[in-house]
Motif scaffolding. Structure first.
Motif, PDB file in Angstrom:
ATOM      1  N   ALA A  39       0.826  -1.207   0.000  1.00  9.45           N
ATOM      2  CA  ALA A  39       0.000   0.000   0.000  1.00  9.45           C
ATOM      3  C   ALA A  39       0.863   1.261   0.000  1.00  9.45           C
ATOM      4  CB  ALA A  39      -0.937   0.006   1.211  1.00  9.45           C
ATOM      5  N   LEU A  40       2.084   1.165   0.484  1.00  7.60           N
ATOM      6  CA  LEU A  40       2.990   2.316   0.530  1.00  7.60           C
ATOM      7  C   LEU A  40       3.743   2.531  -0.780  1.00  7.60           C
ATOM      8  CD1 LEU A  40       4.658   1.722   4.010  1.00  7.60           C
ATOM      9  CD2 LEU A  40       2.736   3.228   3.475  1.00  7.60           C
ATOM     10  N   ALA A  41       3.764   1.522  -1.628  1.00  5.59           N
ATOM     11  CA  ALA A  41       4.675   1.479  -2.764  1.00  5.59           C
ATOM     12  C   ALA A  41       4.187   2.265  -3.976  1.00  5.59           C
ATOM     13  CB  ALA A  41       4.952   0.026  -3.141  1.00  5.59           C
ATOM     14  N   HIS A  42       3.866   3.523  -3.777  1.00  2.00           N
ATOM     15  CA  HIS A  42       3.510   4.395  -4.886  1.00  2.00           C
ATOM     16  C   HIS A  42       3.902   5.824  -4.505  1.00  2.00           C
ATOM     17  CE1 HIS A  42       1.281   6.502  -7.952  1.00  2.00           C
ATOM     18  NE2 HIS A  42       1.090   5.338  -8.567  1.00  2.00           N
ATOM     19  N   PRO A  43       4.560   6.545  -5.406  1.00  7.08           N
ATOM     20  CA  PRO A  43       5.011   7.900  -5.062  1.00  7.08           C
ATOM     21  C   PRO A  43       3.894   8.838  -4.613  1.00  7.08           C
ATOM     22  CG  PRO A  43       6.012   7.174  -7.124  1.00  7.08           C
ATOM     23  CD  PRO A  43       5.003   6.128  -6.743  1.00  7.08           C
ATOM     24  N   ILE A  44       2.726   8.755  -5.228  1.00 12.39           N
ATOM     25  CA  ILE A  44       1.626   9.638  -4.816  1.00 12.39           C
ATOM     26  C   ILE A  44       1.211   9.318  -3.389  1.00 12.39           C
ATOM     27  CG2 ILE A  44      -0.800  10.248  -5.222  1.00 12.39           C
ATOM     28  CD1 ILE A  44      -0.220   9.989  -8.221  1.00 12.39           C
TER      29      ILE A  44
ATOM     30  N   THR B   3     -10.034  14.057  -7.915  1.00 14.40           N
ATOM     31  CA  THR B   3     -10.629  13.430  -6.731  1.00 14.40           C
ATOM     32  C   THR B   3     -10.622  11.918  -6.873  1.00 14.40           C
ATOM     33  OG1 THR B   3     -12.864  13.685  -7.636  1.00 14.40           O
ATOM     34  CG2 THR B   3     -12.084  15.413  -6.131  1.00 14.40           C
ATOM     35  N   GLY B   4     -10.830  11.425  -8.096  1.00 12.53           N
ATOM     36  CA  GLY B   4     -10.794   9.981  -8.321  1.00 12.53           C
ATOM     37  C   GLY B   4      -9.426   9.390  -7.991  1.00 12.53           C
ATOM     38  N   THR B   5      -8.374  10.075  -8.407  1.00  7.89           N
ATOM     39  CA  THR B   5      -7.014   9.628  -8.105  1.00  7.89           C
ATOM     40  C   THR B   5      -6.765   9.664  -6.598  1.00  7.89           C
ATOM     41  OG1 THR B   5      -6.202  10.409 -10.235  1.00  7.89           O
ATOM     42  CG2 THR B   5      -4.566  10.102  -8.509  1.00  7.89           C
ATOM     43  N   ALA B   6      -7.191  10.746  -5.964  1.00  4.53           N
ATOM     44  CA  ALA B   6      -7.000  10.866  -4.510  1.00  4.53           C
ATOM     45  C   ALA B   6      -7.719   9.734  -3.784  1.00  4.53           C
ATOM     46  CB  ALA B   6      -7.509  12.221  -4.021  1.00  4.53           C
ATOM     47  N   TYR B   7      -8.972   9.487  -4.143  1.00  7.16           N
ATOM     48  CA  TYR B   7      -9.718   8.403  -3.496  1.00  7.16           C
ATOM     49  C   TYR B   7      -9.073   7.042  -3.749  1.00  7.16           C
ATOM     50  CZ  TYR B   7     -13.700  11.107  -1.811  1.00  7.16           C
ATOM     51  OH  TYR B   7     -14.496  11.973  -1.125  1.00  7.16           O
ATOM     52  N   HIS B   8      -8.590   6.828  -4.963  1.00  8.50           N
ATOM     53  CA  HIS B   8      -7.933   5.558  -5.288  1.00  8.50           C
ATOM     54  C   HIS B   8      -6.759   5.309  -4.335  1.00  8.50           C
ATOM     55  CE1 HIS B   8      -5.943   2.395  -7.567  1.00  8.50           C
ATOM     56  NE2 HIS B   8      -4.835   3.131  -7.545  1.00  8.50           N
ATOM     57  N   HIS B   9      -5.907   6.304  -4.153  1.00 13.15           N
ATOM     58  CA  HIS B   9      -4.728   6.130  -3.307  1.00 13.15           C
ATOM     59  C   HIS B   9      -5.088   6.110  -1.816  1.00 13.15           C
ATOM     60  CE1 HIS B   9      -1.942   6.044  -6.580  1.00 13.15           C
ATOM     61  NE2 HIS B   9      -2.457   7.152  -7.083  1.00 13.15           N
ATOM     62  N   LEU B  10      -6.041   6.931  -1.406  1.00 18.83           N
ATOM     63  CA  LEU B  10      -6.480   6.902  -0.006  1.00 18.83           C
ATOM     64  C   LEU B  10      -7.136   5.567   0.335  1.00 18.83           C
ATOM     65  CD1 LEU B  10      -7.832  10.529   0.309  1.00 18.83           C
ATOM     66  CD2 LEU B  10      -5.950   9.546   1.667  1.00 18.83           C
TER      67      LEU B  10
ATOM     68  N   ALA C 133      -6.396   2.680  -0.978  1.00 17.76           N
ATOM     69  CA  ALA C 133      -5.314   1.700  -0.831  1.00 17.76           C
ATOM     70  C   ALA C 133      -4.605   1.870   0.514  1.00 17.76           C
ATOM     71  CB  ALA C 133      -4.313   1.844  -1.977  1.00 17.76           C
ATOM     72  N   LEU C 134      -4.360   3.112   0.907  1.00 19.00           N
ATOM     73  CA  LEU C 134      -3.719   3.368   2.205  1.00 19.00           C
ATOM     74  C   LEU C 134      -4.633   2.967   3.357  1.00 19.00           C
ATOM     75  CD1 LEU C 134      -2.072   6.810   1.385  1.00 19.00           C
ATOM     76  CD2 LEU C 134      -0.866   4.650   1.854  1.00 19.00           C
ATOM     77  N   HIS C 135      -5.928   3.188   3.187  1.00 20.04           N
ATOM     78  CA  HIS C 135      -6.899   2.795   4.207  1.00 20.04           C
ATOM     79  C   HIS C 135      -6.962   1.275   4.328  1.00 20.04           C
ATOM     80  CE1 HIS C 135     -10.977   2.100   5.900  1.00 20.04           C
ATOM     81  NE2 HIS C 135     -10.569   3.052   6.710  1.00 20.04           N
ATOM     82  N   ALA C 136      -7.001   0.584   3.204  1.00 23.53           N
ATOM     83  CA  ALA C 136      -7.041  -0.887   3.215  1.00 23.53           C
ATOM     84  C   ALA C 136      -5.784  -1.454   3.870  1.00 23.53           C
ATOM     85  CB  ALA C 136      -7.188  -1.427   1.791  1.00 23.53           C
TER      86      ALA C 136
ATOM     87  N   GLY D  48      -4.307  -0.072   6.315  1.00 25.99           N
ATOM     88  CA  GLY D  48      -4.324   0.309   7.724  1.00 25.99           C
ATOM     89  C   GLY D  48      -3.511   1.546   8.063  1.00 25.99           C
ATOM     90  N   TRP D  49      -3.077   2.289   7.058  1.00 23.08           N
ATOM     91  CA  TRP D  49      -2.217   3.453   7.300  1.00 23.08           C
ATOM     92  C   TRP D  49      -2.993   4.719   7.617  1.00 23.08           C
ATOM     93  CZ3 TRP D  49       2.590   2.289   8.188  1.00 23.08           C
ATOM     94  CH2 TRP D  49       3.111   1.107   7.650  1.00 23.08           C
ATOM     95  N   VAL D  50      -4.166   4.900   7.010  1.00 22.06           N
ATOM     96  CA  VAL D  50      -4.929   6.135   7.207  1.00 22.06           C
ATOM     97  C   VAL D  50      -6.368   5.815   7.600  1.00 22.06           C
ATOM     98  CG1 VAL D  50      -3.516   7.431   5.550  1.00 22.06           C
ATOM     99  CG2 VAL D  50      -5.634   6.337   4.774  1.00 22.06           C
ATOM    100  N   SER D  51      -7.011   6.819   8.172  1.00 27.33           N
ATOM    101  CA  SER D  51      -8.435   6.733   8.522  1.00 27.33           C
ATOM    102  C   SER D  51      -9.106   8.040   8.136  1.00 27.33           C
ATOM    103  CB  SER D  51      -8.618   6.514  10.031  1.00 27.33           C
ATOM    104  OG  SER D  51      -8.172   5.247  10.401  1.00 27.33           O
ATOM    105  N   LYS D  52     -10.425   7.969   7.999  1.00 22.84           N
ATOM    106  CA  LYS D  52     -11.197   9.160   7.667  1.00 22.84           C
ATOM    107  C   LYS D  52     -12.060   9.543   8.855  1.00 22.84           C
ATOM    108  CE  LYS D  52     -14.619   9.126   4.571  1.00 22.84           C
ATOM    109  NZ  LYS D  52     -15.311   9.131   3.268  1.00 22.84           N
ATOM    110  N   ALA D  53     -11.996  10.801   9.224  1.00 22.71           N
ATOM    111  CA  ALA D  53     -12.778  11.329  10.339  1.00 22.71           C
ATOM    112  C   ALA D  53     -13.998  12.065   9.796  1.00 22.71           C
ATOM    113  CB  ALA D  53     -11.914  12.281  11.182  1.00 22.71           C
ATOM    114  N   ALA D  54     -14.786  12.599  10.714  1.00 20.76           N
ATOM    115  CA  ALA D  54     -15.964  13.374  10.340  1.00 20.76           C
ATOM    116  C   ALA D  54     -15.550  14.518   9.411  1.00 20.76           C
ATOM    117  CB  ALA D  54     -16.635  13.926  11.594  1.00 20.76           C
ATOM    118  N   GLY D  55     -16.418  14.856   8.517  1.00 19.68           N
ATOM    119  CA  GLY D  55     -16.134  15.942   7.583  1.00 19.68           C
ATOM    120  C   GLY D  55     -15.232  15.527   6.436  1.00 19.68           C
ATOM    121  N   GLY D  56     -15.011  14.208   6.296  1.00 18.78           N
ATOM    122  CA  GLY D  56     -14.193  13.728   5.193  1.00 18.78           C
ATOM    123  C   GLY D  56     -12.724  14.057   5.303  1.00 18.78           C
ATOM    124  N   ARG D  57     -12.256  14.283   6.516  1.00 18.34           N
ATOM    125  CA  ARG D  57     -10.846  14.630   6.729  1.00 18.34           C
ATOM    126  C   ARG D  57     -10.056  13.351   7.004  1.00 18.34           C
ATOM    127  NH1 ARG D  57     -10.171  19.638   6.255  1.00 18.34           N
ATOM    128  NH2 ARG D  57      -8.091  19.674   7.127  1.00 18.34           N
TER     129      ARG D  57
END
Length: 155
Positions: free
Chosen positions: A79-84, A111-118, A120-123, A125-134
């Motif tokens: 999940a980390l192995a991409h420069p973006i 936004t599609g690219t951002a969601y794609h990478h987020l 992958a990072l979420h799957a 276990g690296w990132v989480s999304k809080a209220a307000g889509g942050r």
């Protein structure tokens, strides 16, 4: 009460350090060895980023590490192995961000690219999304992430 608990934890760590054997170089001179940590791998950190403060320590014996299935670990690493994704993680260590922020700051092209990478990072276990889509880097992943980056330095 929190101050007393923190002081007790510091005193316990100090006592453990004072009773352990001092580190010494192995025969090749390339590694430092702690005699009380034989057959184990560990990492620790006390990190302040623009987004948070994280303290973390982890140690595993090598028998367990060598005997378990590595597939989940490799998935998290992949999940980390991409420069973006690296740019996204660095940005999130500075502070929470929305998908729109990542596009506005030209970290992601859409936004599609951002969601794609987020995703992958979420799957992984690296990132989480809080209220307000942050989005943010999970506190328990800050030190491991920086440990991985540090481990890839030229030693």
């Amino acid at each position: 009460m929190e101050l007393i608990e923190r002081l007790s934890a510091i005193e316990e760590r100090l006592a453990a350090l004072e009773t352990s054997a001092p580190p010494h170089r192995d025969t090749s001179g390339d590694l430092w060895v702690l005699d009380n940590l034989v057959d184990s791998v560990g990492f620790a950190g006390d990190v302040r980023t623009g987004a948070s403060h994280a303290q973390y320590q982890w140690q595993r014996d090598t028998t367990t590490l060598l005997g378990e299935d590595w597939a989940p670990h490799i998935t998290r690493l992949a999940a980390l192995a991409h420069p973006i994704r690296g740019h996204i993680l660095r940005r999130l260590l500075e502070g929470d961000a929305t998908v729109g922020d990542l596009v506005d700051e030209e970290i992601a092209t859409s936004t599609g690219t951002a969601y794609h990478h987020l995703d992958a990072l979420h799957a992984g276990g690296w990132v989480s999304k809080a209220a307000g889509g942050r989005w943010h880097v999970r506190a328990a992943r800050v030190v491991p992430l920086l440990t991985i980056i540090s481990a890839t330095e030229d030693h």
